[in-house]
Design a protein around this motif. Structure first.
Motif, short mmCIF file in Angstrom:
data_model
loop_
_atom_site.label_atom_id
_atom_site.label_comp_id
_atom_site.label_asym_id
_atom_site.label_seq_id
_atom_site.Cartn_x
_atom_site.Cartn_y
_atom_site.Cartn_z
N LYS A 109 0.62 -1.25 0.15
CA LYS A 109 0.18 0.08 0.06
C LYS A 109 0.84 1.38 0.04
CE LYS A 109 -3.88 2.23 1.26
NZ LYS A 109 -4.87 2.63 -0.10
N LEU A 110 1.57 1.53 1.28
CA LEU A 110 2.19 3.08 1.26
C LEU A 110 3.16 3.23 0.15
CD1 LEU A 110 2.57 2.47 5.23
CD2 LEU A 110 0.75 3.75 3.93
N TYR A 111 4.23 2.50 0.18
CA TYR A 111 5.23 2.85 -0.91
C TYR A 111 4.80 2.54 -2.24
CZ TYR A 111 8.16 4.29 2.88
OH TYR A 111 8.51 5.15 3.98
N ARG A 112 3.77 1.55 -2.19
CA ARG A 112 3.17 1.23 -3.79
C ARG A 112 2.72 2.68 -4.34
NH1 ARG A 112 -0.91 -3.28 -5.34
NH2 ARG A 112 -1.21 -2.75 -7.33
N GLU A 113 1.98 3.44 -3.50
CA GLU A 113 1.09 4.52 -3.95
C GLU A 113 1.99 5.82 -3.82
OE1 GLU A 113 -2.05 4.73 -1.18
OE2 GLU A 113 -3.28 3.08 -2.31
N ASN A 114 3.14 5.74 -3.09
CA ASN A 114 3.96 6.95 -3.07
C ASN A 114 5.14 6.50 -2.78
OD1 ASN A 114 5.19 9.39 -2.28
ND2 ASN A 114 3.31 10.26 -1.55
N SER A 115 6.37 7.02 -3.53
CA SER A 115 7.57 6.33 -3.18
C SER A 115 8.24 7.02 -2.13
CB SER A 115 8.75 6.50 -4.32
OG SER A 115 8.68 8.10 -4.60
N ASN A 116 7.56 8.18 -1.56
CA ASN A 116 8.06 8.72 -0.16
C ASN A 116 6.98 9.43 0.58
OD1 ASN A 116 9.91 9.48 1.76
ND2 ASN A 116 11.04 10.97 0.46
N PRO A 117 6.22 8.38 1.17
CA PRO A 117 5.09 8.78 1.63
C PRO A 117 5.34 9.74 2.98
CG PRO A 117 5.04 6.63 1.84
CD PRO A 117 6.40 7.06 1.18
N ASP A 118 4.49 10.78 3.20
CA ASP A 118 4.72 11.83 4.55
C ASP A 118 3.89 11.16 5.68
OD1 ASP A 118 4.97 13.90 6.13
OD2 ASP A 118 3.69 15.34 5.18
N PHE A 119 4.62 10.60 6.81
CA PHE A 119 4.03 10.12 7.88
C PHE A 119 4.27 11.05 8.80
CE2 PHE A 119 5.83 6.18 5.89
CZ PHE A 119 4.69 5.72 5.21
N SER A 120 4.43 12.27 8.89
CA SER A 120 4.60 13.17 9.86
C SER A 120 3.35 13.44 10.65
CB SER A 120 5.49 14.47 9.46
OG SER A 120 4.70 15.03 8.44
N LYS A 121 2.33 13.38 10.08
CA LYS A 121 1.02 13.76 10.79
C LYS A 121 0.53 12.60 11.47
CE LYS A 121 0.33 17.99 8.34
NZ LYS A 121 1.12 17.78 6.97
N ILE A 122 0.96 11.28 11.21
CA ILE A 122 0.34 10.07 12.07
C ILE A 122 0.73 10.26 13.51
CG2 ILE A 122 0.45 7.57 12.07
CD1 ILE A 122 1.10 7.53 8.88
#
Ligand code: A3P
Length: 317
Positions: A109-122
């Motif tokens: 899911k995560l790196y398939r949808e975006n090569s560098n997802p932003d997790f800072s707000k989790i």
């Protein structure tokens, strides 16, 4: 099988298509960094991005498994344990979302949808999951203090569960699925290398890697749920134990309850045509494999396993 010499640092990934079997699942397998990856669902580029960019935090929690080992159940338990002071069982997001939506996979899911997802707000602790073997995890995970819970299951029930899972999309003989396992050519396999990676780390770093078995969870879910909560750093208080909180969580995450939730009866994961309860909640039993695999087949795989796991201290009943 191809050589397993490729390393995580390699800039040219070791990729080769599987010629293992003729069903859609096997055709989609690619050998990558020493394991067979279902690259039609998990592009190797998303694994590389995950390895390159993911920055682990010390309080991250990662659910790891091979498919069909009890991942969905473990995710429901982990989510409920960690969030029990924020949600009651009647308003938990598990009533409206499948456990896989709440604890997403890095590679699927995560790196398939975006090569560098932003997790800072989790908010912390962040909950993630993976089917990737230990050697393929991002280095930042290995060097952090984060917690990994690995669930495994006797491989015969995994074979049968996996066969049913793909049978919904593609009719293929259970024998083909079994042969694939014997060769170590199933998705995220070989099975023995996958379990050994996490097993060895659970011995080396017991406060960072917890090794759980599906069968133990079935046998004594209350004791295992307490063990899980303890490991995660969210132990149950005496008061919670007295008032039955552990039992309530176990009941909520039980096979029957999760399977019958409306979200799982009618909800579907992206790209699938079947409802969640058909994909992730089939029979939930230990030992169902006896109805599908011959004693000779079982003995053959047991011999392979005995050789592959020898000296590790890891056994399967
Ligand atoms: P079966 O096909 O043997 O029934 P995963 O979540 O890793 O895909 O694993 C799916 C397997 O776990 C399926 O096994 C499924 O029925 C079982 N399962 C799912 N939720 C469960 C639960 N709450 N309790 C016990 N087994 C569960």
């Amino acid at each position: 099988m191809e050589s397993k010499e490729s390393s995580l640092e390699t800039s040219t990934p070791n990729v080769s298509p599987s010629t293992a079997a003729s069903n859609a699942y096997a055709i989609g397998l690619t050998q990558f960094q020493g394991f067979w990856i279902p690259s039609s669902r998990v592009p190797t580029s998303s694994i590389i991005s995950f390895q390159k960019y993911f920055q682990a935090l010390d309080d991250d929690i990662i659910v790891a498994s091979k498919p069909k080992a009890g991942t969905t159940w473990l995710k429901a338990l982990v989510f409920t344990i960690v969030n029990r002071h924020s949600y009651t069982l009647s308003n938990t997001p598990l009533n409206s979302a499948n456990p896989h939506q709440l604890i997403p996979f890095f590679e699927i899911k995560l790196y398939r949808e975006n090569s560098n997802p932003d997790f800072s707000k989790i908010p912390s602790p962040r909950l993630f999951s993976t089917h990737l073997p230990y050697p393929m995890l991002a280095d930042s995970i290995k060097h952090s203090n984060c917690r990994i819970i690995y669930i495994t299951r006797n491989p015969f029930d995994i074979v049968v569960s996996l066969w049913h899972f793909f049978r919904f999309m593609d009719d293929w003989p259970v024998e083909d699925c079994f042969e694939m396992f014997c060769r170590g050519e199933e998705g995220y396999g070989p099975f023995w290398d996958h379990v050994l990676g996490y097993w060895n780390m659970s011995l080396e770093k017991p406060s960072n890697v917890l090794f759980l078995r599906y069968e133990e969870l079935k046998e004594d879910p209350v004791a295992q749920t307490k063990r899980l909560a303890e490991f995660l750093g969210f132990p149950f208080s005496i008061e919670e134990e007295k008032t039955g909180v552990v039992n309530q969580i176990v009941d909520f995450c039980s096979f029957k309850n999760l399977k019958d939730l409306e979200v799982n009866k009618t909800g579907k994961m992206a790209e699938t045509i079947l409802p969640n309860n058909k994909l992730f909640f089939r029979s939930g039993k230990v030992g169902d494999y006896v109805n599908y695999l011959t004693p000779t087949a079982v003995e053959r795989f047991n011999n392979i396993l005995e050789e592959k796991l020898s000296g590790s201290g890891l056994t399967f009943k």
